[in-house]
Write a protein that holds these residues in place. Structure first.
Motif, PDB file in Angstrom:
ATOM      1  N   SER A 147       0.855  -1.185   0.000  1.00 36.36           N
ATOM      2  CA  SER A 147       0.000   0.000   0.000  1.00 36.36           C
ATOM      3  C   SER A 147       0.895   1.241   0.000  1.00 36.36           C
ATOM      4  O   SER A 147       2.072   1.166   0.361  1.00 36.36           O
ATOM      5  CB  SER A 147      -0.888   0.018   1.243  1.00 36.36           C
ATOM      6  OG  SER A 147      -0.094   0.291   2.399  1.00 36.36           O
ATOM      7  N   ARG A 149       0.998   3.658   2.031  1.00 38.64           N
ATOM      8  CA  ARG A 149       1.494   3.921   3.388  1.00 38.64           C
ATOM      9  C   ARG A 149       2.628   2.953   3.742  1.00 38.64           C
ATOM     10  O   ARG A 149       3.606   3.349   4.381  1.00 38.64           O
ATOM     11  CB  ARG A 149       0.353   3.812   4.398  1.00 38.64           C
ATOM     12  CG  ARG A 149       0.780   4.098   5.823  1.00 38.64           C
ATOM     13  CD  ARG A 149       1.268   5.541   5.982  1.00 38.64           C
ATOM     14  NE  ARG A 149       0.209   6.429   6.394  1.00 38.64           N
ATOM     15  CZ  ARG A 149       0.345   7.741   6.531  1.00 38.64           C
ATOM     16  NH1 ARG A 149       1.510   8.315   6.262  1.00 38.64           N
ATOM     17  NH2 ARG A 149      -0.664   8.498   6.925  1.00 38.64           N
ATOM     18  N   GLU A 150       2.496   1.691   3.350  1.00 33.42           N
ATOM     19  CA  GLU A 150       3.572   0.716   3.606  1.00 33.42           C
ATOM     20  C   GLU A 150       4.847   1.113   2.881  1.00 33.42           C
ATOM     21  O   GLU A 150       5.947   0.975   3.414  1.00 33.42           O
ATOM     22  CB  GLU A 150       3.109  -0.684   3.172  1.00 33.42           C
ATOM     23  CG  GLU A 150       2.068  -1.288   4.104  1.00 33.42           C
ATOM     24  CD  GLU A 150       1.247  -2.392   3.477  1.00 33.42           C
ATOM     25  OE1 GLU A 150       0.340  -2.916   4.153  1.00 33.42           O
ATOM     26  OE2 GLU A 150       1.500  -2.736   2.300  1.00 33.42           O
ATOM     27  N   GLU A 152       5.679   4.225   2.143  1.00 32.30           N
ATOM     28  CA  GLU A 152       6.190   5.379   2.895  1.00 32.30           C
ATOM     29  C   GLU A 152       6.985   4.923   4.119  1.00 32.30           C
ATOM     30  O   GLU A 152       8.084   5.428   4.386  1.00 32.30           O
ATOM     31  CB  GLU A 152       5.024   6.268   3.362  1.00 32.30           C
ATOM     32  CG  GLU A 152       4.465   7.191   2.317  1.00 32.30           C
ATOM     33  CD  GLU A 152       3.362   8.071   2.895  1.00 32.30           C
ATOM     34  OE1 GLU A 152       3.444   9.296   2.698  1.00 32.30           O
ATOM     35  OE2 GLU A 152       2.443   7.548   3.546  1.00 32.30           O
ATOM     36  N   LEU A 170       5.146  10.704  10.041  1.00 28.89           N
ATOM     37  CA  LEU A 170       3.900  10.461   9.314  1.00 28.89           C
ATOM     38  C   LEU A 170       2.655  10.818  10.126  1.00 28.89           C
ATOM     39  O   LEU A 170       1.531  10.625   9.655  1.00 28.89           O
ATOM     40  CB  LEU A 170       3.835   8.985   8.889  1.00 28.89           C
ATOM     41  CG  LEU A 170       4.952   8.504   7.954  1.00 28.89           C
ATOM     42  CD1 LEU A 170       4.774   7.026   7.628  1.00 28.89           C
ATOM     43  CD2 LEU A 170       4.988   9.324   6.667  1.00 28.89           C
ATOM     44  N   ILE A 172       1.448   9.368  12.811  1.00 30.26           N
ATOM     45  CA  ILE A 172       0.671   8.189  13.183  1.00 30.26           C
ATOM     46  C   ILE A 172       1.301   7.569  14.433  1.00 30.26           C
ATOM     47  O   ILE A 172       2.443   7.867  14.780  1.00 30.26           O
ATOM     48  CB  ILE A 172       0.616   7.134  12.052  1.00 30.26           C
ATOM     49  CG1 ILE A 172       2.036   6.703  11.647  1.00 30.26           C
ATOM     50  CG2 ILE A 172      -0.148   7.659  10.854  1.00 30.26           C
ATOM     51  CD1 ILE A 172       2.076   5.631  10.549  1.00 30.26           C
ATOM     52  N   THR A 176       0.785   1.821  15.000  1.00 25.27           N
ATOM     53  CA  THR A 176       0.332   1.795  13.608  1.00 25.27           C
ATOM     54  C   THR A 176       1.507   1.546  12.672  1.00 25.27           C
ATOM     55  O   THR A 176       1.384   0.818  11.675  1.00 25.27           O
ATOM     56  CB  THR A 176      -0.363   3.121  13.241  1.00 25.27           C
ATOM     57  OG1 THR A 176      -1.411   3.369  14.179  1.00 25.27           O
ATOM     58  CG2 THR A 176      -0.945   3.077  11.843  1.00 25.27           C
ATOM     59  N   HIS A 180       1.887  -1.529   9.947  1.00 29.57           N
ATOM     60  CA  HIS A 180       2.245  -1.375   8.530  1.00 29.57           C
ATOM     61  C   HIS A 180       3.475  -2.225   8.194  1.00 29.57           C
ATOM     62  O   HIS A 180       3.527  -2.858   7.130  1.00 29.57           O
ATOM     63  CB  HIS A 180       2.531   0.095   8.207  1.00 29.57           C
ATOM     64  CG  HIS A 180       1.305   0.955   8.159  1.00 29.57           C
ATOM     65  ND1 HIS A 180       0.195   0.632   7.404  1.00 29.57           N
ATOM     66  CD2 HIS A 180       1.007   2.137   8.766  1.00 29.57           C
ATOM     67  CE1 HIS A 180      -0.730   1.570   7.548  1.00 29.57           C
ATOM     68  NE2 HIS A 180      -0.253   2.496   8.369  1.00 29.57           N
TER      69      HIS A 180
END
Length: 206
Positions: A147, A149-150, A152, A170, A172, A176, A180
């Motif tokens: 994904s 986000r993964e 990133e 990020l 987060i 989280t 990821h």
């Protein structure tokens, strides 16, 4: 028929060594030398050789980029990469650029001479270790896509950031970030951060 060969390497000593290995072969003639990828492309445009022995890592235009430009300038010319590197990423870039072969610099004189002849005849030549890596890669199941986000998170891992630092960057939670990472590990078939980054980089994912 004599096979004309262009030697491309940014180290004069290496070029001299390769020239020496090819010397004495009645059907092979070193037609020229180039110390950079850009110089190789210029030489090919002026006088296309049958075979180019191409170093991979050179300043400026590297071997893979030069290979693509050489073949664009002279489609009949065959390029054999001759390098000390055999990472998946290096091999794939060279093959995707159109290289007809991939040999390592510790190859024997006989292997080098045979590679030139095979390439000139339109064949493909790969060092055994390179062939096995490509075969393994082809047989390996394709990984599930990461994904955004993964991707990133892995890019920040590659820069050496900790989970806490990645979370801050990020915006987060650290938990989280871990989630990821675990999902990325599962998709890439690895079990730690280093392997995840190495695999993702080798496959051009980050």
């Amino acid at each position: 028929m004599t096979i004309s060969v262009l030697l491309v390497d940014d180290h004069p000593v290496v070029r001299a060594g390769i020239r020496g290995m090819l010397a004495g072969e009645p059907d092979i003639a070193v037609a020229g030398e180039a110390a950079s990828g850009a110089e190789a492309v210029a030489v090919v445009r002026a006088a296309p050789p049958d075979v180019v022995l191409m170093d991979l890592r050179m300043p400026g235009l590297d071997g893979a980029q030069a290979t693509a430009q050489v073949l664009a300038a002279s489609p009949r010319t065959r390029v054999v990469v001759l390098t000390t590197y055999e990472t998946d990423a290096d091999i794939l870039r060279a093959v995707e650029a159109g290289a007809a072969g991939y040999l390592l610099k510790d190859s024997s004189r006989d292997d080098l001479v045979n590679a030139v002849r095979i390439a000139a005849r339109g064949g493909t030549v790969l060092a055994p270790s390179v062939a096995s890596r490509l075969l393994h890669r082809v047989r390996r199941p394709q990984h599930e896509a990461l994904s955004p986000r993964e991707v990133e998170v892995l890019r920040l891992v590659a820069r050496g950031l900790s989970n806490v630092e990645i979370g801050r960057a990020l915006h987060i939670a650290e938990a989280t970030v871990k989630t990821h990472l675990l999902r990325a590990f599962a998709k890439l078939g690895v079990s730690d951060r280093t392997a995840a980054v190495t695999t993702a980089m080798a496959e051009g994912l980050i």
